[in-house]
Design a protein around this motif. Structure first.
Motif, short mmCIF file in Angstrom:
data_model
loop_
_atom_site.label_atom_id
_atom_site.label_comp_id
_atom_site.label_asym_id
_atom_site.label_seq_id
_atom_site.Cartn_x
_atom_site.Cartn_y
_atom_site.Cartn_z
N GLU A 159 47.29 49.68 53.45
CA GLU A 159 46.69 49.63 54.35
C GLU A 159 47.48 48.53 54.65
OE1 GLU A 159 44.53 52.00 56.15
OE2 GLU A 159 44.66 52.75 54.01
N ILE A 160 47.91 47.93 54.33
CA ILE A 160 48.61 46.14 54.92
C ILE A 160 49.89 46.63 54.47
CG2 ILE A 160 48.19 44.17 54.68
CD1 ILE A 160 45.45 44.35 54.67
N SER A 161 50.56 46.90 53.15
CA SER A 161 51.42 46.16 52.47
C SER A 161 51.33 46.93 51.17
CB SER A 161 51.26 45.05 52.28
OG SER A 161 53.10 44.72 51.20
N PRO A 162 52.22 47.56 50.55
CA PRO A 162 52.52 48.19 49.34
C PRO A 162 52.40 46.76 47.86
CG PRO A 162 54.66 48.20 50.17
CD PRO A 162 53.67 47.52 51.27
N TYR A 163 52.19 47.69 46.68
CA TYR A 163 51.91 46.88 45.55
C TYR A 163 51.51 47.39 44.56
CZ TYR A 163 47.37 47.11 46.79
OH TYR A 163 45.51 47.65 47.74
N TRP A 164 51.58 46.88 42.90
CA TRP A 164 51.43 46.48 42.01
C TRP A 164 49.83 46.46 41.58
CZ3 TRP A 164 53.10 50.14 39.28
CH2 TRP A 164 54.58 51.32 38.58
N LEU A 165 49.49 47.46 41.45
CA LEU A 165 47.51 46.97 41.75
C LEU A 165 47.20 47.37 39.75
CD1 LEU A 165 44.64 45.75 42.28
CD2 LEU A 165 44.14 48.72 43.18
N GLY A 166 46.84 45.90 39.23
CA GLY A 166 46.51 45.72 37.47
C GLY A 166 44.86 46.14 37.75
N VAL A 167 44.38 46.95 37.39
CA VAL A 167 43.13 47.41 37.13
C VAL A 167 42.38 47.21 35.80
CG1 VAL A 167 40.78 49.04 37.32
CG2 VAL A 167 42.77 48.97 39.22
N HIS A 168 41.39 46.19 35.40
CA HIS A 168 40.88 45.99 34.61
C HIS A 168 39.37 45.96 34.68
CE1 HIS A 168 44.22 43.91 35.32
NE2 HIS A 168 44.60 43.31 34.16
N ASP A 169 38.75 46.13 32.90
CA ASP A 169 37.16 46.19 32.86
C ASP A 169 36.35 45.20 32.91
OD1 ASP A 169 36.51 49.15 33.45
OD2 ASP A 169 38.09 49.73 31.77
N ALA A 170 35.64 44.50 32.90
CA ALA A 170 35.01 43.34 32.21
C ALA A 170 33.48 43.79 32.15
CB ALA A 170 35.14 42.03 33.16
N VAL A 171 33.07 43.18 31.58
CA VAL A 171 30.93 43.43 30.67
C VAL A 171 30.44 42.10 31.84
CG1 VAL A 171 29.08 43.78 29.77
CG2 VAL A 171 30.95 45.43 29.32
N VAL A 172 30.03 41.72 32.22
CA VAL A 172 29.21 40.56 32.63
C VAL A 172 28.22 40.81 32.40
CG1 VAL A 172 28.91 38.77 34.76
CG2 VAL A 172 31.28 40.38 34.45
N ARG A 173 27.45 40.07 31.63
CA ARG A 173 26.40 39.64 31.31
C ARG A 173 25.18 38.64 31.49
NH1 ARG A 173 28.50 42.57 26.29
NH2 ARG A 173 27.67 44.50 26.32
N THR A 174 25.76 37.95 32.11
CA THR A 174 25.62 35.72 32.86
C THR A 174 25.36 36.49 34.76
OG1 THR A 174 27.63 35.67 33.19
CG2 THR A 174 26.18 34.75 31.20
N ASP A 175 24.04 35.51 34.75
CA ASP A 175 24.49 35.50 36.14
C ASP A 175 25.64 35.10 37.16
OD1 ASP A 175 21.01 36.26 36.51
OD2 ASP A 175 21.41 34.03 36.03
N ILE A 176 26.03 35.82 37.90
CA ILE A 176 27.16 35.48 38.95
C ILE A 176 27.15 34.58 40.11
CG2 ILE A 176 28.52 37.13 38.15
CD1 ILE A 176 27.72 38.50 40.92
N THR A 177 28.68 33.82 40.48
CA THR A 177 27.70 32.76 41.57
C THR A 177 28.76 32.79 42.46
OG1 THR A 177 27.14 30.82 39.83
CG2 THR A 177 27.67 30.52 41.67
N PRO A 178 29.04 33.89 43.67
CA PRO A 178 30.02 33.97 44.19
C PRO A 178 30.15 33.10 44.95
CG PRO A 178 28.06 35.92 44.74
CD PRO A 178 27.60 34.80 43.05
N ASP A 179 31.31 32.88 45.19
CA ASP A 179 31.58 31.97 46.12
C ASP A 179 31.89 32.34 47.44
OD1 ASP A 179 33.42 30.69 48.20
OD2 ASP A 179 35.61 30.75 46.68
N PRO A 180 30.75 31.85 48.44
CA PRO A 180 30.87 32.26 50.05
C PRO A 180 31.85 32.91 50.83
CG PRO A 180 30.04 29.90 49.67
CD PRO A 180 29.96 30.57 48.24
N ASP A 181 33.39 31.59 50.93
CA ASP A 181 34.02 31.86 51.08
C ASP A 181 34.67 33.31 51.39
OD1 ASP A 181 33.81 29.50 52.17
OD2 ASP A 181 35.25 28.31 50.86
N GLU A 182 34.05 34.10 50.30
CA GLU A 182 35.13 34.98 49.38
C GLU A 182 34.23 36.34 49.67
OE1 GLU A 182 38.16 35.52 47.58
OE2 GLU A 182 38.96 33.99 47.53
#
Length: 171
Positions: A103-126
């Motif tokens: 929508e803003i600009s073109p780019y190559w997008l690499g998509v990955h998979d991950a399994v997260v089995r622990t609690d996450i701590t999101p960065d509140p700035d993000e």
């Protein structure tokens, strides 16, 4: 100068180093690495971007990630972004990449998979909010206009890979 990225061509070959803001302004191709995070039950992490983000503020997304730094592989960037954005260090597995016209600009997008089995701590700035949802719930959320449009291109590709490709091969 701000965030430096590799400027790449239509075949994803490095052609130089540029400021990411400049790449976006001039619609120069660069690399973005993202990860689809699943919990131990197979649910997918969805989050709402912080309201003051420069790109897609307050919108929902199922991809965690950002620009690959100069010389960084897609996998390295994806792992780094997981640590920065949700506070976890887990293995990532490359799933696919494609040229996203964005929508803003073109780019190559690499998509990955991950399994997260622990609690996450999101960065509140993000990240302002997050939840683990089923694929059906994600499909429903993605129909809303508050979902990051660029991620919808990846969502179709991700879900069309089939269950076997999305199985839990990671430790």
């Amino acid at each position: 100068m701000g965030e430096l990225v590799d400027r790449v061509d239509e075949q994803d070959r490095v052609r130089g180093v540029v400021d990411r803001g400049e790449a976006i302004t001039h619609h120069w191709l660069h690399r973005v690495a993202t990860t689809v995070c699943r919990d131990g039950e197979g649910r997918i992490l969805v989050h709402r971007r912080a309201a003051d983000m420069s790109r897609f503020p307050g919108q929902y997304n199922f991809l965690v990630g950002g620009a690959a730094e100069v010389g960084e592989s897609y996998e390295e960037a994806a792992a780094r972004e997981l640590t920065e954005e949700i506070g976890v260090r887990v293995p990532v597995r490359f799933a696919f990449k494609f040229l996203c016209r964005g929508e803003i600009s073109p780019y190559w997008l690499g998509v990955h998979d991950a399994v997260v089995r622990t609690d996450i701590t999101p960065d509140p700035d993000e990240i302002a909010w997050h939840a683990w949802v089923t694929e059906d719930e994600l499909r429903e959320m993605a129909r809303r206009p508050t979902f990051v449009a660029d991620s919808l291109y990846a969502l179709d590709r991700y879900l069309s890979r089939g269950e076997a490709a999305r199985a839990d091969p990671l430790p």
